[in-house]
Design a protein around this motif. Structure first.
Motif, PDB file in Angstrom:
ATOM      1  N   ASP A 170      -2.431   1.620  -8.400  1.00  0.00           N
ATOM      2  CA  ASP A 170      -1.857   2.928  -8.064  1.00  0.00           C
ATOM      3  C   ASP A 170      -1.484   3.006  -6.599  1.00  0.00           C
ATOM      4  O   ASP A 170      -0.387   3.436  -6.245  1.00  0.00           O
ATOM      5  N   THR A 171      -2.405   2.607  -5.726  1.00  0.00           N
ATOM      6  CA  THR A 171      -2.108   2.663  -4.289  1.00  0.00           C
ATOM      7  C   THR A 171      -1.077   1.619  -3.901  1.00  0.00           C
ATOM      8  O   THR A 171      -0.181   1.889  -3.096  1.00  0.00           O
ATOM      9  N   THR A 172      -1.190   0.423  -4.465  1.00  0.00           N
ATOM     10  CA  THR A 172      -0.270  -0.662  -4.105  1.00  0.00           C
ATOM     11  C   THR A 172       1.158  -0.344  -4.505  1.00  0.00           C
ATOM     12  O   THR A 172       2.090  -0.469  -3.697  1.00  0.00           O
ATOM     13  N   ILE A 200     -13.122  -3.626   6.214  1.00  0.00           N
ATOM     14  CA  ILE A 200     -12.699  -2.852   5.034  1.00  0.00           C
ATOM     15  C   ILE A 200     -13.636  -3.121   3.866  1.00  0.00           C
ATOM     16  O   ILE A 200     -14.116  -2.198   3.199  1.00  0.00           O
ATOM     17  N   TRP A 201     -13.899  -4.390   3.607  1.00  0.00           N
ATOM     18  CA  TRP A 201     -14.793  -4.737   2.498  1.00  0.00           C
ATOM     19  C   TRP A 201     -16.193  -4.176   2.726  1.00  0.00           C
ATOM     20  O   TRP A 201     -16.849  -3.719   1.784  1.00  0.00           O
ATOM     21  N   LEU A 202     -16.656  -4.183   3.975  1.00  0.00           N
ATOM     22  CA  LEU A 202     -17.961  -3.613   4.300  1.00  0.00           C
ATOM     23  C   LEU A 202     -17.977  -2.110   4.024  1.00  0.00           C
ATOM     24  O   LEU A 202     -18.951  -1.576   3.473  1.00  0.00           O
ATOM     25  N   TYR A 215      -9.185   4.955   0.649  1.00  0.00           N
ATOM     26  CA  TYR A 215      -8.337   4.471  -0.440  1.00  0.00           C
ATOM     27  C   TYR A 215      -6.938   4.135   0.066  1.00  0.00           C
ATOM     28  O   TYR A 215      -6.345   3.123  -0.323  1.00  0.00           O
ATOM     29  N   ALA A 216      -6.389   4.993   0.910  1.00  0.00           N
ATOM     30  CA  ALA A 216      -5.024   4.790   1.403  1.00  0.00           C
ATOM     31  C   ALA A 216      -4.969   3.746   2.505  1.00  0.00           C
ATOM     32  O   ALA A 216      -4.036   2.932   2.564  1.00  0.00           O
ATOM     33  N   TYR A 217      -5.956   3.772   3.398  1.00  0.00           N
ATOM     34  CA  TYR A 217      -5.965   2.859   4.538  1.00  0.00           C
ATOM     35  C   TYR A 217      -6.013   1.404   4.084  1.00  0.00           C
ATOM     36  O   TYR A 217      -5.338   0.535   4.656  1.00  0.00           O
ATOM     37  N   THR A 218      -6.793   1.121   3.045  1.00  0.00           N
ATOM     38  CA  THR A 218      -7.004  -0.262   2.608  1.00  0.00           C
ATOM     39  C   THR A 218      -5.704  -0.991   2.298  1.00  0.00           C
ATOM     40  O   THR A 218      -5.436  -2.051   2.884  1.00  0.00           O
ATOM     41  N   PRO A 219      -4.840  -0.502   1.402  1.00  0.00           N
ATOM     42  CA  PRO A 219      -3.591  -1.238   1.152  1.00  0.00           C
ATOM     43  C   PRO A 219      -2.613  -1.175   2.323  1.00  0.00           C
ATOM     44  O   PRO A 219      -1.793  -2.085   2.491  1.00  0.00           O
ATOM     45  N   ARG A 262      -1.809  -8.101  -1.002  1.00  0.00           N
ATOM     46  CA  ARG A 262      -2.370  -6.742  -0.948  1.00  0.00           C
ATOM     47  C   ARG A 262      -3.267  -6.427  -2.137  1.00  0.00           C
ATOM     48  O   ARG A 262      -4.367  -5.885  -1.974  1.00  0.00           O
ATOM     49  N   ALA A 263      -2.829  -6.744  -3.324  1.00  0.00           N
ATOM     50  CA  ALA A 263      -3.610  -6.404  -4.513  1.00  0.00           C
ATOM     51  C   ALA A 263      -4.908  -7.213  -4.570  1.00  0.00           C
ATOM     52  O   ALA A 263      -5.947  -6.701  -5.004  1.00  0.00           O
ATOM     53  N   THR A 264      -4.860  -8.462  -4.111  1.00  0.00           N
ATOM     54  CA  THR A 264      -6.076  -9.279  -4.075  1.00  0.00           C
ATOM     55  C   THR A 264      -7.094  -8.678  -3.108  1.00  0.00           C
ATOM     56  O   THR A 264      -8.274  -8.509  -3.447  1.00  0.00           O
ATOM     57  N   GLY A 265      -6.651  -8.353  -1.887  1.00  0.00           N
ATOM     58  CA  GLY A 265      -7.552  -7.759  -0.902  1.00  0.00           C
ATOM     59  C   GLY A 265      -8.103  -6.432  -1.357  1.00  0.00           C
ATOM     60  O   GLY A 265      -9.295  -6.128  -1.161  1.00  0.00           O
TER      61      GLY A 265
END
Length: 491
Positions: free
Chosen positions: A147-149, A308-310, A419-423, A431-434
């Motif tokens: 959705d975000t991507t 981000i993952w943290l 949610y938005a910042y990540t992609p 992008r989708a993998t990360g």
């Protein structure tokens, strides 16, 4: 047009990719916001709603289903099942979206959710229910990623803040499942009161809840493929080297809405050939390695990706303390306040409604030059922590509801922005993998939280203090993010 800088333009990545990305961003800015983007806002928002709906759904039905099946087996099995499903779904759909494209996963994942949810409502045993809860989690696991991507890769640079506001759909999902539960889980005629007298016939409330939610998700999935016929996103096509299809996609949108688009195939081909975003064989281990290496291509990107993952891992531990186990907490507080079953589920719905407007506020805050995405997250996290600390002083039912609503509001300011910042700060080809790994980190901690809840007392204030401390830590991590998307375009 095209004066804004791309977020990763200075990261010494493939120079051909950087130049082409700048041209594509210019073309998307030139087209601007259209009705096509409004359709994406609503249809992608359905995915947000489904994710939160499914996450709460299993916690709502677990107690009554467990009672019906004789209270045998692991009582937190459904929580672990949905998180395991969402964990595998996030990794599967995330990586596949970078390997074969966004379109397939975007169209299929919601159908998997709806079918598994409806079937789960008919299950005759605790293990079989757990299996289909895991399957609905698997389908839903890709929603937040796709959705975000997908939405971001069509957005003009000056409208990227809308990605944060789109998280209001998360609150709608929470509110919808709260109202469904209020309707089916409150009446005594559909909900038995003890294991000894519990049968399928006098305990249909949780099944009706599953059937209703599954039907709603099915309607959303049908709308996705009928209201909008999604084409592959321009930035995926760029990484895949399909310049012709990319230009055709953007020119088609421009023509449909009578907008200018000066991007041509000759301009893109004149820049050279993009290399290194895919291996020779798309379905190979080397393809997977390429997407992971692409997330760690430079020192700044390494720091950004790990932080981000943290952040996703931290909120994956904190979030269930308030929502996934909220039914247990409300029951203990309800007994203290002498609240009826009807009022308990009413309060549940009110708390969930409170999370709807906060991402819209977060979207506005993100547009402010002094705040941007990073400090909007800092504000949301610290405000949530403050209300968690204050919550331990609650003594009356109005205070209980008021503070719960305040926590839900502030929490979604942080969560919606994350949610938005990540992609936004991840490279398009990976992008989708990360994003998938980020959500997977969240799900791993959710599984851990279910185990912790089994061996600890969730009715005491201790989890509240722990949750508050975690949000303070999240605020610190947000302040350390190396990239600020405000005024810059996603790469």
């Amino acid at each position: 047009m095209g004066s804004e800088e791309d977020i990763l333009a200075r990261q010494d990545l493939d120079p051909v990719l950087n130049v082409k990305m700048h041209l594509v961003n210019n073309a998307i800015d030139e087209i601007g916001w259209t009705r096509y983007h409004w359709k994406l806002f609503f249809l992608n928002g359905f995915g947000y709603a489904v994710d939160s709906l499914l996450l709460l759904l299993q916690s709502i039905v677990a107690s009554q289903a467990y009672m019906e099946f004789g209270s045998h087996g692991y009582s937190r099995a459904l929580t672990i099942a949905v998180y395991v499903g969402m964990l595998t779904g996030a990794l599967f759909w995330g990586l596949s979206a970078d390997v074969i494209g966004r379109r397939f996963a975007f169209n299929v994942s919601l159908f998997v959710c709806s079918a598994a949810t409806i079937v789960a409502g008919a299950m005759p045993s605790w293990p079989s229910l757990g299996l289909f809860v895991a399957l609905l989690g698997f389908g839903g696991g890709g929603n937040l990623i796709l959705d975000t991507t997908v939405f971001l890769e069509y957005l003009p640079g000056n409208k990227q803040w809308v990605l944060t506001a789109m998280a209001c759909w998360w609150g709608f999902g929470q509110a919808i499942v709260g109202f469904i539960a209020w309707g089916f889980m409150a009446p005594a005629k559909w909900n038995c009161s003890s294991t000894e007298t519990c049968t399928r016939e006098n305990n249909m409330g949780w099944r009706y809840t599953m059937f209703t939610a599954g039907t709603l998700v099915f309607a959303m999935s049908v709308a996705r493929i009928t209201v909008i016929r999604l084409k592959e996103t321009p930035k995926y096509l760029l990484g895949a080297g399909d310049d012709a299809q990319l230009v055709e996609t953007l020119q088609a949108i421009a023509g449909r809405y009578n907008r200018p688009c000066s991007l041509t195939l000759e301009k893109l081909e004149g820049c050279g050939v993009v290399r290194g975003t895919h291996s020779k064989s798309r379905f190979s281990f080397s393809e997977t390695l390429i997407h992971f290496r692409g997330l760690l291509a430079t020192r700044q990107m390494v720091v950004s990706t790990i932080l981000i993952w943290l952040s996703w891992a931290l909120i994956g531990l904190a979030y269930p303390l308030f929502y996934v186990f909220l039914d247990t907490y409300l029951e203990t507080r309800g007994a203290s306040f002498n609240v009826s079953t009807y009022d308990t589920w009413r309060n549940y719905a009110l708390v969930n409604i409170s999370g709807i407007p906060s991402p819209i506020l977060a979207g506005w805050l993100c547009k402010q030059p002094l705040l941007g995405r990073r400090y909007t997250m800092v504000i949301g996290a610290l405000a949530t922590a403050a209300f968690f600390f204050a919550y331990t002083a609650v003594r009356t039912e109005p205070q209980n509801v008021g503070f719960s609503c305040a926590i839900a509001f502030c929490l979604n300011v942080y969560y919606g922005t994350l949610y938005a910042y990540t992609p936004e700060v991840l490279p398009s080809a990976h992008r989708a993998t990360g994003n998938g790994v980020a959500v997977a980190c969240n799900r791993v901690m959710g599984i851990l939280s279910a185990v912790i809840a089994t061996v600890s007392n969730t009715s005491t204030p201790v989890p509240i203090y722990v949750c508050a401390a975690l949000f303070v830590a999240m605020a610190g991590v947000s302040a350390m993010f190396p990239f600020e998307p405000h005024g810059r375009r996603s790469s």
